[in-house]
Scaffold this motif. Sequence first.
Motif, PDB file in Angstrom:
ATOM      1  N   ARG A 156       0.848  -1.190   0.000  1.00 19.17           N
ATOM      2  CA  ARG A 156       0.000   0.000   0.000  1.00 19.17           C
ATOM      3  C   ARG A 156       0.888   1.246   0.000  1.00 19.17           C
ATOM      4  O   ARG A 156       2.071   1.178   0.335  1.00 19.17           O
ATOM      5  CB  ARG A 156      -0.919   0.021   1.225  1.00 19.17           C
ATOM      6  N   VAL A 157       0.315   2.371  -0.369  1.00 15.80           N
ATOM      7  CA  VAL A 157       1.085   3.606  -0.510  1.00 15.80           C
ATOM      8  C   VAL A 157       0.913   4.465   0.743  1.00 15.80           C
ATOM      9  O   VAL A 157      -0.214   4.689   1.194  1.00 15.80           O
ATOM     10  CB  VAL A 157       0.632   4.395  -1.754  1.00 15.80           C
ATOM     11  N   VAL A 164       3.300   9.086  -1.073  1.00 14.76           N
ATOM     12  CA  VAL A 164       2.828  10.378  -1.583  1.00 14.76           C
ATOM     13  C   VAL A 164       3.185  11.419  -0.529  1.00 14.76           C
ATOM     14  O   VAL A 164       2.772  11.312   0.629  1.00 14.76           O
ATOM     15  CB  VAL A 164       1.309  10.398  -1.843  1.00 14.76           C
ATOM     16  N   LEU A 165       4.010  12.375  -0.932  1.00 15.17           N
ATOM     17  CA  LEU A 165       4.330  13.514  -0.077  1.00 15.17           C
ATOM     18  C   LEU A 165       3.670  14.744  -0.683  1.00 15.17           C
ATOM     19  O   LEU A 165       3.323  14.745  -1.871  1.00 15.17           O
ATOM     20  CB  LEU A 165       5.843  13.716   0.012  1.00 15.17           C
ATOM     21  N   PHE A 166       3.532  15.760   0.112  1.00 16.36           N
ATOM     22  CA  PHE A 166       2.870  16.962  -0.383  1.00 16.36           C
ATOM     23  C   PHE A 166       3.833  18.135  -0.311  1.00 16.36           C
ATOM     24  O   PHE A 166       4.539  18.313   0.681  1.00 16.36           O
ATOM     25  CB  PHE A 166       1.590  17.223   0.415  1.00 16.36           C
ATOM     26  N   VAL A 204       4.333  11.867  -6.057  1.00 14.58           N
ATOM     27  CA  VAL A 204       4.327  10.405  -5.973  1.00 14.58           C
ATOM     28  C   VAL A 204       5.744   9.888  -6.201  1.00 14.58           C
ATOM     29  O   VAL A 204       6.336  10.106  -7.262  1.00 14.58           O
ATOM     30  CB  VAL A 204       3.361   9.792  -7.009  1.00 14.58           C
ATOM     31  N   LEU A 205       6.273   9.204  -5.191  1.00 11.17           N
ATOM     32  CA  LEU A 205       7.625   8.653  -5.250  1.00 11.17           C
ATOM     33  C   LEU A 205       7.564   7.134  -5.221  1.00 11.17           C
ATOM     34  O   LEU A 205       6.795   6.549  -4.450  1.00 11.17           O
ATOM     35  CB  LEU A 205       8.459   9.151  -4.069  1.00 11.17           C
ATOM     36  N   SER A 206       8.387   6.506  -6.037  1.00 11.97           N
ATOM     37  CA  SER A 206       8.436   5.045  -6.088  1.00 11.97           C
ATOM     38  C   SER A 206       9.426   4.508  -5.062  1.00 11.97           C
ATOM     39  O   SER A 206      10.202   5.255  -4.457  1.00 11.97           O
ATOM     40  CB  SER A 206       8.852   4.585  -7.486  1.00 11.97           C
ATOM     41  N   HIS A 207       9.409   3.186  -4.886  1.00 15.07           N
ATOM     42  CA  HIS A 207      10.405   2.525  -4.039  1.00 15.07           C
ATOM     43  C   HIS A 207      11.805   2.854  -4.555  1.00 15.07           C
ATOM     44  O   HIS A 207      12.715   3.154  -3.776  1.00 15.07           O
ATOM     45  CB  HIS A 207      10.193   1.006  -4.068  1.00 15.07           C
ATOM     46  N   ARG A 208      11.984   2.796  -5.877  1.00 11.79           N
ATOM     47  CA  ARG A 208      13.294   3.061  -6.474  1.00 11.79           C
ATOM     48  C   ARG A 208      13.726   4.506  -6.234  1.00 11.79           C
ATOM     49  O   ARG A 208      14.903   4.776  -5.965  1.00 11.79           O
ATOM     50  CB  ARG A 208      13.253   2.773  -7.976  1.00 11.79           C
ATOM     51  N   ASN A 209      12.793   5.460  -6.341  1.00  4.97           N
ATOM     52  CA  ASN A 209      13.126   6.870  -6.116  1.00  4.97           C
ATOM     53  C   ASN A 209      13.755   7.074  -4.739  1.00  4.97           C
ATOM     54  O   ASN A 209      14.825   7.685  -4.607  1.00  4.97           O
ATOM     55  CB  ASN A 209      11.875   7.743  -6.209  1.00  4.97           C
ATOM     56  N   ILE A 210      13.081   6.563  -3.714  1.00  2.00           N
ATOM     57  CA  ILE A 210      13.533   6.785  -2.339  1.00  2.00           C
ATOM     58  C   ILE A 210      14.806   5.998  -2.046  1.00  2.00           C
ATOM     59  O   ILE A 210      15.760   6.521  -1.452  1.00  2.00           O
ATOM     60  CB  ILE A 210      12.415   6.405  -1.352  1.00  2.00           C
ATOM     61  N   HIS A 211      14.831   4.742  -2.477  1.00  2.00           N
ATOM     62  CA  HIS A 211      16.011   3.900  -2.276  1.00  2.00           C
ATOM     63  C   HIS A 211      17.224   4.521  -2.967  1.00  2.00           C
ATOM     64  O   HIS A 211      18.334   4.555  -2.413  1.00  2.00           O
ATOM     65  CB  HIS A 211      15.721   2.504  -2.837  1.00  2.00           C
ATOM     66  N   SER A 212      17.019   5.041  -4.178  1.00  3.15           N
ATOM     67  CA  SER A 212      18.111   5.659  -4.936  1.00  3.15           C
ATOM     68  C   SER A 212      18.664   6.875  -4.209  1.00  3.15           C
ATOM     69  O   SER A 212      19.881   7.055  -4.119  1.00  3.15           O
ATOM     70  CB  SER A 212      17.633   6.077  -6.333  1.00  3.15           C
TER      71      SER A 212
END
Length: 744
Positions: free
Chosen positions: A312-313, A401-403, A415-423
């Motif tokens: 879930r997001v 999802v951050l605002f 909207v950030l993906s798992h890859r975005n944050i991990h990267s």
Amino acid sequence: MIQWTAAILVVMFAAILLAAIREMSALGIGFRRALIFAPLKLIYRIDTSRMKRARDPKPPVIYAVSEQSKLDPAIYQAILPPDTLHVLDPASADSWLVQTFRSLGKSVVFDKDHMISNRRLVRHLKGKGRLAVYFPEDVEPNPVNFRLYRAITLLARKSNAQIVPLHLRNARFLPSSFTPASKAPRRRFPRLSVHVLPAKRIDDLVNEAGKNYVTPSNALFDRMALTRFDTTDFSVGLFRAFVQAAKIYGPSRIILEDTVTGELTYKRLLIGARVLGKRFSAMAAKGEALGVLLPNANGVVVTFLALQSAGRVAAMLNYTAGPRNVVSAIETAKIRTVLSSRVFIEKAELHAVSEAIEASGTRIVWLEDIRKSVTTVEKLLAALQWTKPLVRVDADDPAVVLFTSGSEGAPKGVVLSHRNIHSNAAQAESRFSISVEDTLFNVLPVFHSFGLTGGTILPLLYGVRLFLYPSPLHYKLIPAAAAKVRPTIMFGTDTFLMGYARTAKDTDFESLRFVVAGAEAVKPQTRELYKDRFNCEVLEGFGMTEAAPVVAANTTSHARANTVGRLLPGMSVRIEPVEGIEEGGRLWVRGPNVMLGYMTADRPGELQPLGDGWHDSGDIVTIDREGYMAIRGRAKRFAKIAGEMVSLGAVEMLVQALWPEDRHAAVSVPDRRKGERIILATTAAHPDKKTIIQYGKKNGVAELMLPSDIVRLDEIPVLGSGKTDYVTTQKKIEDKLGIGDRAA
């Protein structure tokens, strides 16, 4: 017994022989080299699938090896082409294992400081040779170690050699690692993998970054950092990334602590996430967003990981934004359920927010109720399966999802993906030297991208103990808390840092190695104060929610005053000219950390992806010859006065230098004669326009940069993220001046 021993030996020899034959085919090496390498291949399960990138380039070639252990040169002497000349460091050359492998090829041992003047190396490369140079593993090399980067850069340019960087993943955890055991926990037989980037010449690296944006030696340094970044497995979701961290640093390692519930180990953290994740799965469909309205405490980390385990997001709600903005965020992301805590709502006096959420038709699920209803069976099942996520996710699926802060207008969902944050966490780790010896003290709220990725996810992924403090506004309590926790790293904003320093004793922050500051410009006075009183470096960085968030940062080895540092590995930028602005331009960014896209109020729940991967930051920046970026201001934070573009941020910096103890904010309002005019809001007790004019003239400031009016406020409004709230500030100024129309 003898027969069993003989059988085991036969099987072992057969396995070694088979492995040797496979490596001969895969790596194109001779039988003797393959046979000697095969035992290491089997013991450490070494992945050499990327070695084709190292063997294919035609000489002259320089293999730039990040040497992490005494095992590294042994492995590379076996698998690099046999005509490679290995320049070994005395620290590793005396190892019996390295000595064994030296017979497989050519090698020399000498002081690398003299590489520039060594004619043998130049002749070797010009004669179409290959050279393997072993760099110290330092993420932030000291000036002495950085000489090697300059030496190899000159050597490569003299010989027109291609550079091939190599990094042996997990070698820093070996018993023979050069990293002290106190910083990298030892593992006897970690799985190793060789990571290789494609061959490129130094001039090509400079051209790719932009000739005006990087020096040749920094281009090589950045390439090596990118290789370290490349060793991370970005194919997994965030929950599995946390499981990998637990296995590396130890499931029983205490990794998380707060002011209320105490300490959590990796294993307890992941068990709790598994328990909650099962419950959250029943509340929403896979990929659906659930709101998270929680403070900096252990519970928010468990909740966040539970959502990642359940697929879930996590929509992180800014509880300081007020009922209207919170409900707007809920509607924008089409959130049906919000996860919160009754105790938190009570202590933070957020009843108006919770009532507004429920009035909008959104359900609030209280974590206290879930905790009471969890059964022993659920806990036991979670303990047995703590390493397994509840749902398989793709790394490119939305995770958060951050605002946006809303400092200049209505917030949008990012909207950030798992890859975005991990990267972004891996990018930061490849620039900052952090280890299990460190403790990070995080006061920035997790609804803020800096507080989430930098202040929470980064330390937990790399074994850094994390202490979460619930509010950055406790100026008197935070220094005392830091004195007890004794952190080595802290994140903050300039506003918060100055607030803490005013009430802190000289010993409260003495344990800090460095502070990373972002979200707003760091004043020189702040840097000087922390250096003089606490012997601590304040390192300014720059980011945006859309980049998860860090884009550039100063580090202890690469820092320049009045800049936000150099780009993180893997990021690309372009600067587009802006009419009326002579110096710098509008910054566009691209990289693995840049968001999937926006959600907006007019298109709720709909992901609006970036068309070509480039994001318009809206910032006006300059980048100097060595790659240091300076922020001139937001494009929206420029006033057009008599046809000239004036940075409102520069106006604030001017007044800040004049009255450093006070807070200031500059805004623009319409002006019939000049188009716009500048109004200064300040907390200074007796602000005088004449004093500003005299100070401006003394410092050679153009008259257009001076405010036409001054409005005194008791305090400058600040967002929960620490940024100035320009929307509220502008409204207060307009109310005081009786201005009906806002500036565009």
